[in-house]
Design an enzyme around this catalytic site. Structure first.
Site, PDB file in Angstrom:
ATOM      1  N   ARG A 161       0.819  -1.227   0.000  1.00 22.21           N
ATOM      2  CA  ARG A 161       0.000   0.000   0.000  1.00 22.21           C
ATOM      3  C   ARG A 161       0.847   1.268   0.000  1.00 22.21           C
ATOM      4  O   ARG A 161       0.606   2.201  -0.764  1.00 22.21           O
ATOM      5  CB  ARG A 161      -0.905   0.009   1.236  1.00 22.21           C
ATOM      6  CG  ARG A 161      -2.075  -0.927   1.160  1.00 22.21           C
ATOM      7  CD  ARG A 161      -2.821  -0.904   2.485  1.00 22.21           C
ATOM      8  NE  ARG A 161      -2.021  -1.508   3.527  1.00 22.21           N
ATOM      9  CZ  ARG A 161      -2.266  -2.699   4.068  1.00 22.21           C
ATOM     10  NH1 ARG A 161      -3.304  -3.375   3.704  1.00 22.21           N
ATOM     11  NH2 ARG A 161      -1.472  -3.194   4.999  1.00 22.21           N
ATOM     12  N   ILE A 162       1.857   1.302   0.885  1.00 22.16           N
ATOM     13  CA  ILE A 162       2.627   2.548   1.012  1.00 22.16           C
ATOM     14  C   ILE A 162       3.543   2.732  -0.203  1.00 22.16           C
ATOM     15  O   ILE A 162       3.642   3.836  -0.758  1.00 22.16           O
ATOM     16  CB  ILE A 162       3.412   2.577   2.346  1.00 22.16           C
ATOM     17  CG1 ILE A 162       2.423   2.523   3.528  1.00 22.16           C
ATOM     18  CG2 ILE A 162       4.281   3.837   2.429  1.00 22.16           C
ATOM     19  CD1 ILE A 162       3.064   2.411   4.903  1.00 22.16           C
ATOM     20  N   THR A 180      10.869  -3.352  -6.913  1.00 14.58           N
ATOM     21  CA  THR A 180      11.067  -4.784  -6.670  1.00 14.58           C
ATOM     22  C   THR A 180      10.065  -5.123  -5.587  1.00 14.58           C
ATOM     23  O   THR A 180      10.119  -4.558  -4.496  1.00 14.58           O
ATOM     24  CB  THR A 180      12.504  -5.079  -6.181  1.00 14.58           C
ATOM     25  OG1 THR A 180      13.408  -4.601  -7.163  1.00 14.58           O
ATOM     26  CG2 THR A 180      12.721  -6.565  -5.951  1.00 14.58           C
ATOM     27  N   ARG A 250      11.209   0.343   8.593  1.00 14.14           N
ATOM     28  CA  ARG A 250      11.716  -0.035   9.905  1.00 14.14           C
ATOM     29  C   ARG A 250      13.239   0.066   9.864  1.00 14.14           C
ATOM     30  O   ARG A 250      13.875  -0.316   8.872  1.00 14.14           O
ATOM     31  CB  ARG A 250      11.309  -1.463  10.267  1.00 14.14           C
ATOM     32  CG  ARG A 250       9.860  -1.590  10.738  1.00 14.14           C
ATOM     33  CD  ARG A 250       9.645  -0.937  12.110  1.00 14.14           C
ATOM     34  NE  ARG A 250       8.276  -1.036  12.594  1.00 14.14           N
ATOM     35  CZ  ARG A 250       7.320  -0.128  12.385  1.00 14.14           C
ATOM     36  NH1 ARG A 250       7.578   0.949  11.682  1.00 14.14           N
ATOM     37  NH2 ARG A 250       6.121  -0.296  12.896  1.00 14.14           N
ATOM     38  N   GLU A 279      16.245   2.235  17.695  1.00 12.01           N
ATOM     39  CA  GLU A 279      15.551   3.452  18.123  1.00 12.01           C
ATOM     40  C   GLU A 279      15.422   3.548  19.632  1.00 12.01           C
ATOM     41  O   GLU A 279      15.129   2.536  20.269  1.00 12.01           O
ATOM     42  CB  GLU A 279      14.126   3.455  17.520  1.00 12.01           C
ATOM     43  CG  GLU A 279      14.033   4.229  16.256  1.00 12.01           C
ATOM     44  CD  GLU A 279      12.676   4.129  15.585  1.00 12.01           C
ATOM     45  OE1 GLU A 279      12.651   3.757  14.414  1.00 12.01           O
ATOM     46  OE2 GLU A 279      11.667   4.412  16.244  1.00 12.01           O
ATOM     47  N   HIS A 297      10.804   9.288  13.684  1.00 15.86           N
ATOM     48  CA  HIS A 297       9.737   8.299  13.462  1.00 15.86           C
ATOM     49  C   HIS A 297       8.361   8.971  13.506  1.00 15.86           C
ATOM     50  O   HIS A 297       7.545   8.697  14.393  1.00 15.86           O
ATOM     51  CB  HIS A 297       9.815   7.153  14.491  1.00 15.86           C
ATOM     52  CG  HIS A 297       9.150   5.891  13.988  1.00 15.86           C
ATOM     53  ND1 HIS A 297       9.555   4.629  14.362  1.00 15.86           N
ATOM     54  CD2 HIS A 297       8.104   5.707  13.138  1.00 15.86           C
ATOM     55  CE1 HIS A 297       8.782   3.722  13.772  1.00 15.86           C
ATOM     56  NE2 HIS A 297       7.892   4.364  13.028  1.00 15.86           N
TER      57      HIS A 297
HETATM   58  C1  DGY Z   1       3.676   2.165  11.984  1.00 14.13           C
HETATM   59  O1  DGY Z   1       2.486   2.334  12.233  1.00 14.13           O
HETATM   60  O2  DGY Z   1       4.155   1.048  11.833  1.00 14.13           O
HETATM   61  C2  DGY Z   1       4.535   3.368  11.838  1.00 14.13           C
HETATM   62  O3  DGY Z   1       5.868   3.036  11.838  1.00 14.13           O
HETATM   63  C3  DGY Z   1       4.256   4.383  12.900  1.00 14.13           C
HETATM   64  O4  DGY Z   1       3.045   4.929  12.755  1.00 14.13           O
END
Ligand code: DGY
Length: 351
Positions: A161-162, A180, A250, A279, A297
């Site tokens: 999606r992203i 890819t 991530r 993190e 983040h």
């Molecule tokens: C997520 O939701 O996985 C993002 O990294 C933070 O909103």
């Protein structure tokens, strides 16, 4: 309600924005932690008899922690789309359903990826510093020359999606988009066709080709054993010296020490990061590496989206309390579905 019935117990490992409290408080005894729990603290909380926990992406839902919640814990409802901090196999073994918050944060995260491309490519923070420091003495032909988006090649690692939302934005900027779909994945099942609006506009290539041909590499894969350190020293060395890396996925997808070395020695030209391997700590030297823009983040951090995430997260929790499979379950097989007669849980999910 049976004689021994009690109100459900819900634990929030951090306070969530409205409407989560409004949804949960009429239905359950809600406890909210004041700071992120360690694994031992979380296990202790769950062992106290929690029916559903609403957790954050920083919470360590390890096998031991999930075992501590047995047998009462029914669901871990994450306030995040990524769930690499939950041992989902252990959760399934313990009949604990895990839910996440997909879709609602797609556009904001894609926006942030593009913002990082622009910030690194057009040296936005360098410019801001120049002006604030009083070093802007007037227009100059050679002042802060950057890279253009138009015509450059965007390589998308991952095309969910992203990744697709980033592709749409990049096409609007006149970038050439390649992807890819599942770099690092061992799954060889054929991927679904590209969405109709992107078919013919996004070129699928293999991972080595993506690395060597892109001007911008943007990462949109989940963190799995296969994607851990997907971008390592060898991957960085395969990229153009002028290329930049964008990570809004991530942190551990990138070998951060290797990235610092690559930036410091000119193997690549820059990086825009919203996530880090350990993190909130940074790899030594990252904060001094050239060509970097570093964010804390904030991919999904808009008022609108955080509210939508809170609602989704709370509604998943209510489903679990009501004995219906939560819609955003990532391990639906774990769901036994039985209503717990000892709880005064809602028999239906309120609208
Ligand atoms: C997520 O939701 O996985 C993002 O990294 C933070 O909103």
């Amino acid at each position: 309600m049976t004689a021994a019935a009690r109100r459900p117990r819900v634990l929030l490992t951090a306070a969530l924005p409205d409407p989560a409290p409004r949804i949960l408080e009429p239905l359950a005894d809600v406890r909210v932690l004041e700071r992120p729990p360690s694994a031992a603290e979380l296990a202790g909380e769950l062992a106290d008899g929690v029916d559903v926990v609403l957790g954050q992406l920083v919470d360590p839902f390890t096998a031991d922690v999930l075992r501590a919640g047995a047998p009462g814990l029914r669901a871990v409802c994450l306030y995040a789309v990524g769930f690499s901090n939950v041992d989902t196999a252990a959760a399934s073994r313990a009949n604990v359903v895990v839910t996440n918050t997909p879709d609602v944060l797609t556009d904001d995260t894609a926006d942030l990826a593009v913002a990082l491309m622009l910030a690194v490519g057009r040296r936005l923070l360098d410019g801001d510093r120049e002006v604030r420091a009083g070093r802007f003495t007037g227009w100059r032909p050679d002042l802060l020359l950057g890279r253009r988006m138009h015509g450059s090649v965007l390589g998308l690692a991952g095309f969910g999606r992203i990744g697709q939302a980033v592709a749409r934005r990049a096409l609007a900027f006149g970038m050439r988009v390649r992807c890819t779909r599942r770099p690092g994945a061992t799954d060889t099942t054929p991927a679904a066709p590209l969405p109709a609006d992107l078919a013919g506009r996004v070129e699928e290539v293999n991972w080595p080709e993506l690395l060597s041909s892109c001007d911008v590499l943007s990462l949109h894969v989940p963190l799995t054993p296969g994607t851990h350190h997907l971008v390592d020293g060898a991957a960085l060395a395969a990229m153009k010296r002028s290329a930049i890396v964008i990570n809004t996925a991530r942190g551990p997808v990138v070998d951060e020490a290797a990235l610092v070395h690559a930036l410091d020695t000119g193997v690549i030209a820059g990086a825009g990061l919203d996530v880090y391997e350990d993190e909130p700590r940074l790899a030594p030297g990252l904060d001094r590496s050239p060509g970097t823009v570093l964010l804390p983040h904030v991919g999904s951090a808009t008022l609108h989206t955080r509210r939508a995430m809170a609602e989704l997260c709370a509604r998943n929790a209510v489903h679990a309390l009501a004995g219906t499979l939560p819609p955003q379950a990532v391990n639906p097989d774990a769901w036994g579905g039985q209503l717990r007669p000892d709880l005064t849980a809602p028999g239906r999910v309120p609208r």
